[in-house]
Design an enzyme around this catalytic site. Structure first.
Site, short mmCIF file in Angstrom:
data_model
loop_
_atom_site.label_atom_id
_atom_site.label_comp_id
_atom_site.label_asym_id
_atom_site.label_seq_id
_atom_site.Cartn_x
_atom_site.Cartn_y
_atom_site.Cartn_z
N GLY A 14 0.92 -1.28 0.09
CA GLY A 14 0.00 0.00 -0.01
C GLY A 14 0.81 1.27 -0.05
N ARG A 75 1.22 -5.59 -5.20
CA ARG A 75 1.48 -6.37 -4.26
C ARG A 75 1.75 -7.67 -5.43
NH1 ARG A 75 -2.82 -3.89 -1.03
NH2 ARG A 75 -1.91 -3.03 0.76
N ASP A 106 5.30 -5.32 5.96
CA ASP A 106 5.97 -6.38 6.49
C ASP A 106 5.81 -7.53 5.27
OD1 ASP A 106 3.18 -6.79 6.64
OD2 ASP A 106 3.33 -7.46 8.67
N THR A 129 4.17 2.63 5.68
CA THR A 129 2.60 2.29 5.74
C THR A 129 2.15 3.34 7.06
OG1 THR A 129 1.34 0.70 6.50
CG2 THR A 129 3.43 0.48 7.36
N ASP A 131 -0.24 2.66 8.55
CA ASP A 131 -0.85 1.90 9.89
C ASP A 131 0.08 1.87 11.09
OD1 ASP A 131 -2.90 1.06 8.21
OD2 ASP A 131 -2.53 -0.94 8.13
N ASP A 133 2.53 -0.28 11.70
CA ASP A 133 2.35 -1.41 12.40
C ASP A 133 3.69 -2.31 12.25
OD1 ASP A 133 1.91 -1.65 9.64
OD2 ASP A 133 0.44 -3.19 9.85
N ARG A 175 -5.63 -2.13 9.58
CA ARG A 175 -6.04 -3.72 9.17
C ARG A 175 -6.05 -4.33 10.56
NH1 ARG A 175 -3.89 -5.32 3.76
NH2 ARG A 175 -2.06 -4.30 4.70
O1 F6P Z 1 -1.80 -1.37 5.19
C1 F6P Z 1 -2.27 -0.06 4.91
C2 F6P Z 1 -3.88 -0.08 4.84
O2 F6P Z 1 -4.16 1.06 4.28
C3 F6P Z 1 -4.65 -0.69 5.51
O3 F6P Z 1 -5.12 0.00 6.69
C4 F6P Z 1 -5.82 -1.19 4.71
O4 F6P Z 1 -6.49 -2.13 5.57
C5 F6P Z 1 -5.21 -1.74 3.54
O5 F6P Z 1 -3.99 -1.09 3.56
C6 F6P Z 1 -5.89 -1.60 2.39
O6 F6P Z 1 -5.30 -1.94 1.25
P1 F6P Z 1 -5.81 -1.96 -0.44
O7 F6P Z 1 -6.94 -1.16 -0.48
O8 F6P Z 1 -4.62 -1.33 -0.93
O9 F6P Z 1 -5.92 -3.38 -0.55
#
Ligand code: F6P
Length: 327
Positions: A14, A75, A106, A129, A131, A133, A175
């Site tokens: 992301g 990804r 990660d 990121t 998050d 995390d 997430r």
């Molecule tokens: O990891 C970052 C994040 O924004 C999370 O908070 C969220 O759950 C996820 O990515 C959503 O990712 P995407 O919409 O890119 O699949």
């Protein structure tokens, strides 16, 4: 280890605000230290396809203030296979690339670690990121910007909440963790903050909202982390509260991907610039499989496997502060 003369940089997973500032920093540090630098487009996908572009100090003009990532992100499913990684290795070798710096979370670090183990290829990670995390750093790139974005959005929602005496459930990203919810919740003056790390149950939520109404509050904001563990999403929470506390007029707002975009804050720009410099230096020192992080305002290096396996902890003091503020 052979001398490193060409370093690749890419973004993966992301996107987050500050990624461009980190790319800029890596590219300019390479230029400063007279090492060649190559940008890889679309993360590991681009590595497999050989989607490379030579970068010099001028390739990264005017991007420090931009959200997203000029190198694009993805990804990659193929990179999870041994065959995909073999293709990637061949492409890197054909281009004469000696090491890479991955900016991501990660999942991206796991790919880098496996690649390093299989091909003894030098890799360094920069945590990007929203998050926050990632173990081994107090702040990831984009977290501070996302907090400011969320607080600004909730300030606006508050105007309607207070004008109409309403209760709002606002869902924020995160997430598996509640860092955005907890910090932005305090910053925006939320009544309750629901995070995955502390599931206090629905009874307590109802009780707290009842008390809040009785104490004379006319409107309220409840922040819900998307990964919260009450077992109900924000829309189900709205129904639940309307059923148990009909005194409330409830609305829902899901902030979504607007939290990932926008110009990075000054904090994220500075952090990205510092991390980029340290990442290049670490590679030139002959170090590998490490993630650059920040702790007590000092840059530190954490083994990438620890960064992946470790879990960030929620700050209990923040929970206490939030509880006190909602008296
Ligand atoms: O990891 C970052 C994040 O924004 C999370 O908070 C969220 O759950 C996820 O990515 C959503 O990712 P995407 O919409 O890119 O699949």
């Amino acid at each position: 280890m052979a001398k490193i003369q060409k370093i690749a940089v890419f973004t993966s997973g992301g996107d987050s605000p500050g990624m461009n500032a980190a790319i800029r920093s890596v590219v300019r540090t390479c230029a400063y230290l007279e090492v060649d630098c190559v940008g890889i487009y679309h993360g590991y996908e681009g590595m497999i396809e050989g989607n490379f572009k030579a970068m010099d100090a001028r390739s990264v003009n005017n991007i420090i203030n931009k959200g997203g990532t000029i190198l694009k992100s993805a990804r990659s499913v193929e990179f999870r296979t041994a065959e995909g990684r073999k293709k990637a290795y061949k492409q890197l070798k054909a281009e004469g690339i000696d090491a890479f710096i991955v900016i991501g979370g990660d999942g991206s670090f796991t790919g880098a670690m496996i690649f390093n183990q299989e091909y003894n290829f030098p890799v360094i990670g920069i945590p990007g990121t929203i998050d926050n995390d990632i173990f081994g750093t107090t702040f990831t790139l984009g977290f501070d910007t996302a907090l400011n974005t969320v607080v600004e959005a909730i300030d606006k929602i508050r105007d309607t909440a207070s004008s109409h005496n309403r209760l709002f459930f606002v869902e924020v990203m995160g997430r598996d963790v509640g860092h955005i919810a907890l910090n932005a919740g305090i910053g925006a003056g939320a009544e309750e903050i629901l995070i995955p790390e502390e599931n206090l149950g629905l009874d307590r939520l109802i009780e707290s909202l009842r008390r809040s109404k009785e104490s004379g509050k006319s409107s309220s904001i409840v922040i819900v982390a998307e990964g919260d563990k009450t077992g109900k999403n924000v829309f189900e929470l709205k129904e639940y509260v309307e059923k148990h506390l009909p005194i409330y007029d409830v609305r829902v707002s899901v902030l979504g991907h607007m939290q990932r975009g926008g110009a990075p804050s000054c904090y994220d720009r500075v952090l990205a610039s510092r991390m980029g410099v340290r990442a290049v230096e670490a590679l030139l020192e002959g170090r590998t499989s490490l993630m650059v992080g920040i702790q007590d305002n000092k840059l530190i290096l954490t083994p990438i496997d620890k960064a992946i396996k470790g879990h960030t902890k929620i700050d209990k003091e923040l929970i206490r502060v939030s509880d006190i503020m909602t008296v």
